[in-house]
Structures are given as C-alpha cells and as structure tokens.
Design an enzyme around this catalytic site. Structure first.
Site, PDB file in Angstrom:
ATOM      1  N   SER A  14       0.861  -1.186   0.000  1.00  0.00           N
ATOM      2  CA  SER A  14       0.000   0.000   0.000  1.00  0.00           C
ATOM      3  C   SER A  14       0.898   1.236   0.000  1.00  0.00           C
ATOM      4  O   SER A  14       2.099   1.142   0.308  1.00  0.00           O
ATOM      5  CB  SER A  14      -0.840  -0.012   1.280  1.00  0.00           C
ATOM      6  OG  SER A  14      -1.486   1.215   1.508  1.00  0.00           O
TER       7      SER A  14
ATOM      8  N   TYR B  28      -2.198  -0.840  10.347  1.00  0.00           N
ATOM      9  CA  TYR B  28      -2.248  -1.134   8.909  1.00  0.00           C
ATOM     10  C   TYR B  28      -0.898  -0.826   8.264  1.00  0.00           C
ATOM     11  O   TYR B  28      -0.374  -1.604   7.468  1.00  0.00           O
ATOM     12  CB  TYR B  28      -3.373  -0.293   8.288  1.00  0.00           C
ATOM     13  CG  TYR B  28      -3.631  -0.512   6.820  1.00  0.00           C
ATOM     14  CD1 TYR B  28      -4.313  -1.645   6.377  1.00  0.00           C
ATOM     15  CD2 TYR B  28      -3.224   0.420   5.871  1.00  0.00           C
ATOM     16  CE1 TYR B  28      -4.573  -1.837   5.021  1.00  0.00           C
ATOM     17  CE2 TYR B  28      -3.484   0.240   4.518  1.00  0.00           C
ATOM     18  CZ  TYR B  28      -4.157  -0.896   4.098  1.00  0.00           C
ATOM     19  OH  TYR B  28      -4.421  -1.091   2.760  1.00  0.00           O
TER      20      TYR B  28
HETATM   21  P1  NAI Z   1     -11.778  -5.136  -0.642  1.00  0.00           P
HETATM   22  O1  NAI Z   1     -12.236  -5.052   0.768  1.00  0.00           O
HETATM   23  O2  NAI Z   1     -12.648  -4.623  -1.715  1.00  0.00           O
HETATM   24  O3  NAI Z   1     -11.326  -6.644  -0.935  1.00  0.00           O
HETATM   25  C1  NAI Z   1     -10.562  -7.366   0.006  1.00  0.00           C
HETATM   26  C2  NAI Z   1     -10.765  -8.834  -0.231  1.00  0.00           C
HETATM   27  O4  NAI Z   1     -10.031  -9.580   0.740  1.00  0.00           O
HETATM   28  C3  NAI Z   1     -12.233  -9.251  -0.095  1.00  0.00           C
HETATM   29  O5  NAI Z   1     -12.549 -10.080  -1.194  1.00  0.00           O
HETATM   30  C4  NAI Z   1     -12.275  -9.997   1.218  1.00  0.00           C
HETATM   31  O6  NAI Z   1     -13.295 -10.972   1.285  1.00  0.00           O
HETATM   32  C5  NAI Z   1     -10.873 -10.618   1.237  1.00  0.00           C
HETATM   33  N1  NAI Z   1     -10.440 -11.049   2.559  1.00  0.00           N
HETATM   34  C6  NAI Z   1     -10.514 -10.350   3.721  1.00  0.00           C
HETATM   35  N2  NAI Z   1     -10.046 -11.100   4.734  1.00  0.00           N
HETATM   36  C7  NAI Z   1      -9.652 -12.282   4.201  1.00  0.00           C
HETATM   37  C8  NAI Z   1      -9.087 -13.465   4.751  1.00  0.00           C
HETATM   38  N3  NAI Z   1      -8.838 -13.602   6.066  1.00  0.00           N
HETATM   39  N4  NAI Z   1      -8.789 -14.491   3.890  1.00  0.00           N
HETATM   40  C9  NAI Z   1      -9.063 -14.390   2.573  1.00  0.00           C
HETATM   41  N5  NAI Z   1      -9.609 -13.299   2.010  1.00  0.00           N
HETATM   42  C10 NAI Z   1      -9.900 -12.256   2.819  1.00  0.00           C
HETATM   43  O7  NAI Z   1     -10.361  -4.400  -0.684  1.00  0.00           O
HETATM   44  P2  NAI Z   1      -9.477  -3.819  -1.887  1.00  0.00           P
HETATM   45  O8  NAI Z   1      -9.563  -2.358  -1.806  1.00  0.00           O
HETATM   46  O9  NAI Z   1      -9.720  -4.533  -3.130  1.00  0.00           O
HETATM   47  O10 NAI Z   1      -8.039  -4.196  -1.290  1.00  0.00           O
HETATM   48  C11 NAI Z   1      -7.248  -5.273  -1.783  1.00  0.00           C
HETATM   49  C12 NAI Z   1      -5.871  -5.121  -1.212  1.00  0.00           C
HETATM   50  O11 NAI Z   1      -5.333  -3.852  -1.606  1.00  0.00           O
HETATM   51  C13 NAI Z   1      -5.821  -5.123   0.329  1.00  0.00           C
HETATM   52  O12 NAI Z   1      -4.662  -5.820   0.748  1.00  0.00           O
HETATM   53  C14 NAI Z   1      -5.703  -3.647   0.675  1.00  0.00           C
HETATM   54  O13 NAI Z   1      -5.085  -3.456   1.917  1.00  0.00           O
HETATM   55  C15 NAI Z   1      -4.860  -3.141  -0.481  1.00  0.00           C
HETATM   56  N6  NAI Z   1      -4.954  -1.726  -0.747  1.00  0.00           N
HETATM   57  C16 NAI Z   1      -6.145  -1.134  -1.091  1.00  0.00           C
HETATM   58  C17 NAI Z   1      -6.194   0.206  -1.370  1.00  0.00           C
HETATM   59  C18 NAI Z   1      -7.450   0.905  -1.773  1.00  0.00           C
HETATM   60  O14 NAI Z   1      -7.419   2.137  -1.875  1.00  0.00           O
HETATM   61  N7  NAI Z   1      -8.545   0.225  -2.006  1.00  0.00           N
HETATM   62  C19 NAI Z   1      -4.990   1.038  -1.274  1.00  0.00           C
HETATM   63  C20 NAI Z   1      -3.792   0.314  -0.950  1.00  0.00           C
HETATM   64  C21 NAI Z   1      -3.792  -1.017  -0.689  1.00  0.00           C
END
Ligand code: NAI
Length: 254
Positions: free
Chosen positions: A146, A159
């Site tokens: 991130s 985080y």
């Molecule tokens: P999101 O919340 O839309 O998707 C996250 C996914 O991870 C979901 O499908 C959820 O079910 C899954 N998940 C959560 N806990 C889990 C577990 N214990 N085991 C397996 N799957 C699990 O989030 P998004 O935004 O798509 O984020 C994806 C990655 O990108 C994350 O690691 C987040 O920290 C990172 N990120 C996101 C940013 C943003 O602005 N959206 C910015 C920087 C990093």
C-alpha cells in the site's frame, strides 16, 4: 480500459482477496489473458460470483474458500490447485482488511492482531506454501502492500506496520529465491475505488472527496489499473524485476 495483450495461456494464477475490488479485477484480467485462475477468498458467495464471471467470459476458474490467516486453509487451497490444474505459476497475495482510523494508543490489541494476521501473516503463509510449488519451473509472486507501506498515515499505525512489513517480507524473500527463477515483488496502490475504500471513506460524496484530495491526479485509481500493473509485473517483459515495491498511486506518496 483496454487490456494490454498479455499471454498467460497454459499458466495457473492463484489470487487471494478475489471476490472484491483489486483482487476480483486482477482475477478477471488473468483469465482474459488466458490463465486458469484460482479464486481464493474467505467470502464463500463471492468466490462463486468471481468464478461465474470468469467462465461467462470463456475462462477457467477454480473457486476455493480460504482464510489466509489459517495455515491449514492455505495449504489445502494450494493442494487443490495442484490436484486440479497440476501446477502454479503466478500468485497475487492480495487479501487484506483496513484499520478503523485511530491513534496508536486507542488501537485495541484485538484489532492489532486481526489486522496483522490478515494483512501480514496471510502473505507469509501464502508465500510459504506457494514457493515450493514453483521451485521446479519458476514463477512470479506479487504481494499487495500500500501507500501505507512506504509512508506513515495518521490513525493507521497497525495497517501501516503490516503494509511496511509486506515490503520487508517481499524484498528478503525475493533475495532468497532470485536465483531459482521465482520473482517476488510488491505493489503499493494509492486510493483505489473499491468496497474497502467505500468503507474507509464512508462512501458519501464528501467522504470520497476527502480521500480524492490526497491524490495529486485528482481522482481515485480503478481496480483495473492495479490489475494491469500486476499482470505486467508477472509477465516476461518484467523478467529482470526482483524485490521491487511498485507504487501505483496517482502521485499520492510522491
Ligand atoms: P476489498 O475489501 O474490496 O477486498 C478485500 C478482499 O479480501 C475481499 O474479497 C475480502 O473478502 C478478502 N479477505 C478479507 N479477509 C480475508 C481473509 N482472512 N482471507 C481471505 N480473504 C480475505 O479491498 P481492496 O480495496 O480490493 O483491497 C485489496 C488489497 O489492496 C488489500 O490488501 C488492501 O489493503 C490493499 N490496498 C487497497 C487500497 C485501496 O485504496 N482500495 C490502497 C492500498 C492497498
């Protein structure tokens, strides 16, 4: 967005956090590029929906419910990958959860443990069990860090600790395996328009504008913009890139 014409035909990609946001977009992009895709996530309904979308587009998907904090789940998901497809070439370790905004002394130990378990331990467990499956033919792993992996953010110390940790984990593991044909890199997205960002911003026009105000480019990034970068990092033109933490953030951390 138009896809660059990558060719992952014959390859098997394992994507965690694949039922939402960045993970779902990347699973779909790998499938469009010809990979057979393992859709791994804790959300049992969501994996079926991602797999359905892949198959609707003519791709091949294997939905597997997997909690990345649980070593038995991770091992079983990778065993099933090999049983079904016979190999593993690419892994996108992307599952993650956000932190409620709070100064350090107000973070509960439970929240700390939960965030570190999903965001850091999960990446370790996935790599631990993916790497041996790539040792004979090589492969490429991308871990989702991130902007909070390269700088501090107020109210985000758990985080940010996890996301900085992913970069240390990635760089050191990349050195462990650089000579074996396994490339390990990280990606550092900025503000990306996903369900996580909706929860973080409150999803209101004012909340969304507040996070957009952090972005010099003047908008959020899209999940497809991150997916495109992940596919490039896993492709042959990126063959000399090892242990890199690639910031894709509209200038947010510049
Ligand atoms: P999101 O919340 O839309 O998707 C996250 C996914 O991870 C979901 O499908 C959820 O079910 C899954 N998940 C959560 N806990 C889990 C577990 N214990 N085991 C397996 N799957 C699990 O989030 P998004 O935004 O798509 O984020 C994806 C990655 O990108 C994350 O690691 C987040 O920290 C990172 N990120 C996101 C940013 C943003 O602005 N959206 C910015 C920087 C990093």
């Amino acid at each position: 967005m138009t896809d660059v014409d990558y060719n992952f035909t014959g390859k098997v990609a394992f994507v965690t956090g694949a039922t939402s946001g960045i993970g779902r977009a990347t699973a779909l992009a790998f499938a469009r590029a010809g990979a057979r895709v393992v859709v791994a996530d804790i959300n049992a309904d969501g994996i079926e929906e991602t797999a359905r979308r892949i198959e609707q587009n003519g791709g091949t998907a294997l939905p597997i419910r997997c909690d990345v904090t649980d070593e038995d789940d991770v091992r079983a998901a990778l065993d099933q990958t090999i049983q079904t497809f016979g190999r593993l070439d690419v892994a996108f370790n992307n599952a993650g959860i956000e932190q409620p905004v709070a100064p350090l002394a107000d973070i509960s130990v439970d929240d700390w443990d939960r965030i570190l378990a999903v965001d850091l331990r999960g990446v370790f467990l996935c790599m631990k069990h993916q790497i041996p499956l790539m040792s004979e033919h090589g492969g490429s792993i991308v871990n989702t860090s991130s902007g909070a992996g390269v700088k501090g953010f107020r109210g985000q110390s758990a985080y940010a600790a996890a996301k900085h940790g992913i970069i240390g984990l990635t760089k050191s593991a990349a050195l462990d395996y650089a000579a074996t044909g396994i490339r390990i890199n990280a990606i550092c997205p900025g503000i990306i328009d996903t369900e996580m960002m909706d929860r973080f911003s409150g999803g209101t026009p004012e909340g969304r504008q507040q996070v957009i105000d952090q972005e010099p480019i003047g908008r959020m990034g899209t999940p497809d913009e991150i997916a495109g970068t992940v596919l490039w990092l896993c492709s042959d033109p990126a063959a000399f890139i090892i242990g890199h933490a690639l910031v894709v953030d509209g200038g947010q951390t510049t």
